[in-house]
Design a protein around this motif. Structure first.
Motif, PDB file in Angstrom:
ATOM      1  N   PRO A 251       0.796  -1.192   0.120  1.00 32.61           N
ATOM      2  CA  PRO A 251       0.131   0.078   0.268  1.00 32.61           C
ATOM      3  C   PRO A 251       0.868   1.182   0.109  1.00 32.61           C
ATOM      4  CG  PRO A 251       0.061  -0.980   2.087  1.00 32.61           C
ATOM      5  CD  PRO A 251       0.854  -1.983   1.354  1.00 32.61           C
ATOM      6  N   GLN A 253       0.061   5.679   0.227  1.00 29.38           N
ATOM      7  CA  GLN A 253      -0.752   6.558   0.336  1.00 29.38           C
ATOM      8  C   GLN A 253      -0.401   7.659  -0.181  1.00 29.38           C
ATOM      9  OE1 GLN A 253      -1.497   6.857   4.534  1.00 29.38           O
ATOM     10  NE2 GLN A 253      -3.118   5.437   4.323  1.00 29.38           N
ATOM     11  N   THR A 278      -5.255   5.697  -0.990  1.00 26.85           N
ATOM     12  CA  THR A 278      -4.312   4.463  -0.919  1.00 26.85           C
ATOM     13  C   THR A 278      -4.335   3.559  -2.278  1.00 26.85           C
ATOM     14  OG1 THR A 278      -4.649   4.271   1.409  1.00 26.85           O
ATOM     15  CG2 THR A 278      -3.929   2.374   0.351  1.00 26.85           C
TER      16      THR A 278
END
Length: 348
Positions: A251, A253, A278
């Motif tokens: 992930p 962001q 995200t």
């Protein structure tokens, strides 16, 4: 790590010989009694010896007089992860692994490993590592040391910690060095075989050259990744979701420093003030049903992303496994420097 054969004792051995071996095994004191063909006959502990002596056997008696004839065991190649978890949670610490002919081919010790996944692992180690030159001019990238050992050895040891003991390594550039360093894997209680790429075959193409996998599930990973991924959780998620292909995703962001407007025909419908989004990127680690590997063309350049795209087009189930732990692709000099700093803080 102890060689699993230290736990094996021939069926005609005496109790005295067994006591010597049990003493050598110390806290791991359990023996698995086998024939000359390594077929499992029974198990033996200090407690079995004590009970036998109380009943009148002597130390010169044969171990067959006192063995437990129905020991717990694990069958290699079977989809038995829930059984293995049950053994572990029931405090069975040391278990033999049997092949289809009931021969002992390994002994697992839950004091040393955390699981025994029914998975073959393929480590892709054929790249030239051009972005890390001059470090890779005479040393293949998988053998560059991070801390005390090579990048690829961190990977192999992490996979071994989850009980994976059947490895395939795809090699090309300076592959002789990799093969010489790791050998056949016996020093780590594993089997390692090598797949040579005559021409570059992409990030997964070399897998098409492997025909004799031991299990119905295959994990494919890049060799230059450092991660503390929980491979058991990864596998359990794959089974739970009845997936055909799973990719570990990382992930990221992204925060937008301004309000983001949603419009329709120049009318503002809504807005979000400095939103954070995200996104998930490919982590270079894949879990695949063995049958799915038939979609990889033979001896052709083919990337894992090509396989994902083909499977999606065919309507097969491709899932993401978002990683919450540590992950680093050691591809550039700044990554290599970061790896040297992180290795002392992160337990891999």
């Amino acid at each position: 790590m102890r060689n699993y054969r230290e736990h094996l004792l021939l069926t005609e051995s005496t109790i005295k010989q067994a006591l010597v071996r049990l003493d050598e095994l110390a806290s791991d004191a359990i023996l698995f009694v086998v024939t000359h063909e390594d077929k499992l006959i029974g198990s033996l502990t200090d407690g079995d010896v004590r009970r036998g002596l109380i009943k009148g056997v002597t130390i010169d008696s044969k171990v067959n007089d006192i063995i437990q004839k129905n020991p717990k065991f694990i069958k290699k190649g079977e989809e038995n992860i829930h059984e293995i978890i049950e053994y572990r949670e029931s405090n069975f610490k040391i278990l033999p692994v049997l092949d289809k002919e009931d021969r002992v081919v390994n002994v697992i010790n839950f004091r040393q490993i955390s699981s025994y996944l029914p998975v073959d692992a393929v480590i892709m180690a054929g790249g030239k590592g051009t972005r890390l030159r001059p470090l890779t001019e005479t040393t293949p990238k998988p053998l560059l040391k991070v801390g005390a050992k090579p990048i690829m050895e961190h990977n192999l040891d992490r996979l071994s910690h989850y009980g994976i003991d059947d490895f395939w390594v795809s090699v090309k550039y300076l592959g002789e060095q990799i093969e010489s360093y790791f050998g056949n894997g016996s020093s780590k209680n594993t089997k390692i075989k090598y797949v040579w790429e005559d021409e570059p075959l992409g990030t997964i193409g070399a897998v098409s050259k492997i025909q004799n996998f031991e299990h119905d599930y295959v994990l494919v990973t890049n060799s230059d990744i450092l991660t503390n991924l929980n491979y058991e959780s990864f596998f359990l998620d794959f089974i739970k979701q009845k997936a055909d292909f799973s990719v570990v995703t990382i992930p990221y962001q992204v925060t937008i420093p301004y309000a983001v407007l949603e419009t329709s025909n120049e009318n503002v419908m809504s807005f979000k003030e400095k939103p954070t989004y995200t996104y998930y990127s490919n982590g270079g680690i894949y879990l695949i049903k063995r049958s799915i590997l038939n979609y990889i063309p033979k001896n052709s350049f083919f990337n894992a992303t090509d396989l994902m795209e083909k499977l999606i087009q065919q309507g097969l189930k491709v899932i993401s496994y978002p990683l919450t732990g540590y992950w680093l692709d050691v591809g550039k000099h700044e990554d290599f420097k970061k790896a040297q700093q992180d290795i002392n803080k992160i337990k891999l």
